[in-house]
Write an enzyme that holds these catalytic residues in place. Structure first.
Site, PDB file in Angstrom:
ATOM      1  CB  ILE A  88      41.501  30.074  38.402  1.00 53.82           C
ATOM      2  CG1 ILE A  88      41.690  31.406  39.521  1.00 53.82           C
ATOM      3  CG2 ILE A  88      40.006  29.616  38.665  1.00 53.82           C
ATOM      4  CD1 ILE A  88      41.895  30.876  40.794  1.00 53.82           C
ATOM      5  N   GLY A  89      42.883  28.620  36.164  1.00 55.43           N
ATOM      6  CA  GLY A  89      42.379  27.648  34.972  1.00 55.43           C
ATOM      7  C   GLY A  89      41.175  27.648  34.323  1.00 55.43           C
ATOM      8  CB  CYS A 130      43.597  32.448  30.100  1.00 56.54           C
ATOM      9  SG  CYS A 130      43.643  31.681  31.489  1.00 56.54           S
ATOM     10  CE  LYS A 158      41.651  40.972  31.377  1.00 52.94           C
ATOM     11  NZ  LYS A 158      41.052  40.451  32.624  1.00 52.94           N
TER      12      LYS A 158
END
Ligand code: RRO
Length: 307
Positions: free
Chosen positions: A76-77, A136, A171
């Protein structure tokens, strides 16, 4: 356990009291608005919002999703409306339809940006905790690299903790040799908990076009395919740190929740499952006490980290 006693699904997570351990994972639930007409959101243990960055982001070129056996890939970025819009519109909108704990996921491209975002949430009383996305895989600068370096991971944790009074969950990415090293660095930086794992860097190719299926060459694999690996990693971290873990990775059923808790998780998140079945979290929350009863589990604390 007495025959008639209803098992207790509530958990205490870094000072937060959750009615059950189930929450949707960041990026698979938006700000809850697409789900609010499907079921009562207050049944959720907590809601984790999509990663928010300082500036609005359109995200990566399409296609951004590829299906896989027993899972899916996304790139998704970091698409999101940016912190100003999120605080003015999206978080208040979520609060209108949901009364339970909100965990805000933040993502930055420098240590300072993480701290700046964390500071912006200080005034938002109804946000219970922060989840700091140092994992991410789908952006070219920063992203997962923060979560692949224990020095940077600790530095970001410290910077966020310096400006935030809320519990902070770091995370983590599984794309490392030894995830305990990163978890220990976050704990040393003052983290209140670990969310793990984000997805695995992966690739699929369309044999007719000879091009990758996602426009970005590499994308992140999630879903049931990664669940046993996630559990192994949660177990490793459980035995290495003292802070609680939110277990993430391919959870679809109540048994999957119990397995993740047995691996060492205090609470869990469901991600890809929401995209396949928007009622997935609700179904698992409903099934959990029944399955606990069948297995003779009266309280989740009883089974945490049994292996
Ligand atoms: O937006 C994304 O591409 C994305 C992020 Br920020 C993340 O942390 N995990 C993921 O699977 N996708």
């Amino acid at each position: 356990m007495g025959e008639n006693l209803v098992p207790d699904t509530s958990v205490e997570l870094a000072g937060l009291l959750l009615r059950n351990p189930v929450m949707p994972s960041s990026g698979t639930f938006g700000y809850g608005l697409e789900y609010k007409d499907l079921y009562e959101l207050d049944t959720l243990g907590a809601v984790v919002t999509k990663s928010v960055t300082r500036e609005p982001r359109y995200g990566n070129p399409l296609p951004r999703i590829a299906e896989c056996d027993s899972g899916m890939m996304n790139s998704i970025g970091l698409q999101n409306p940016g912190i100003d819009h999120a605080l003015e519109i999206d978080f208040p909108a979520l609060r209108q339809v949901y009364d339970g704990p909100i965990i805000a996921n933040i993502s930055g491209f420098s240590v300072g940006e993480f701290a700046e975002l964390a500071a912006r949430f200080e005034k938002v009383n109804y946000v219970s905790a922060l989840e700091v996305n140092i994992s991410c895989p789908n952006v070219h600068e920063g992203g997962a690299t923060f979560g692949q370096d224990p020095v940077l991971a600790k530095e970001i944790t410290q910077a966020v903790k310096e400006v935030s009074t809320k519990p902070v969950f770091m995370k983590l990415t599984p794309n490392v040799t030894d995830i305990t090293e990163i978890a220990l660095a976050c704990e040393a930086g003052g983290a209140d908990g670990i969310s793990m794992i984000n997805n695995f860097k992966a690739m699929r190719i369309d044999v007719r076009t000879r091009k990758t299926i996602t426009a970005e060459k590499y994308a992140g694999l999630s879903g049931p395919a990664i669940r046993p690996i996630a559990q192994r990693m949660v177990n490793e971290v459980y035995h290495a740190v003292r802070i609680p873990i939110i277990g993430i990775g391919g959870i679809r059923t109540a048994d999957d929740v119990l397995e993740m808790v047995m691996a060492g998780a205090t609470a869990i998140q469901m991600g890809s499952a929401n995209l396949r079945d928007p009622w997935a979290c609700k179904k698992v929350i409903k099934a959990l006490p029944h399955r606990m009863h069948e297995l003779g589990i009266s309280d989740l604390d009883e089974i945490r980290g049994v292996v």
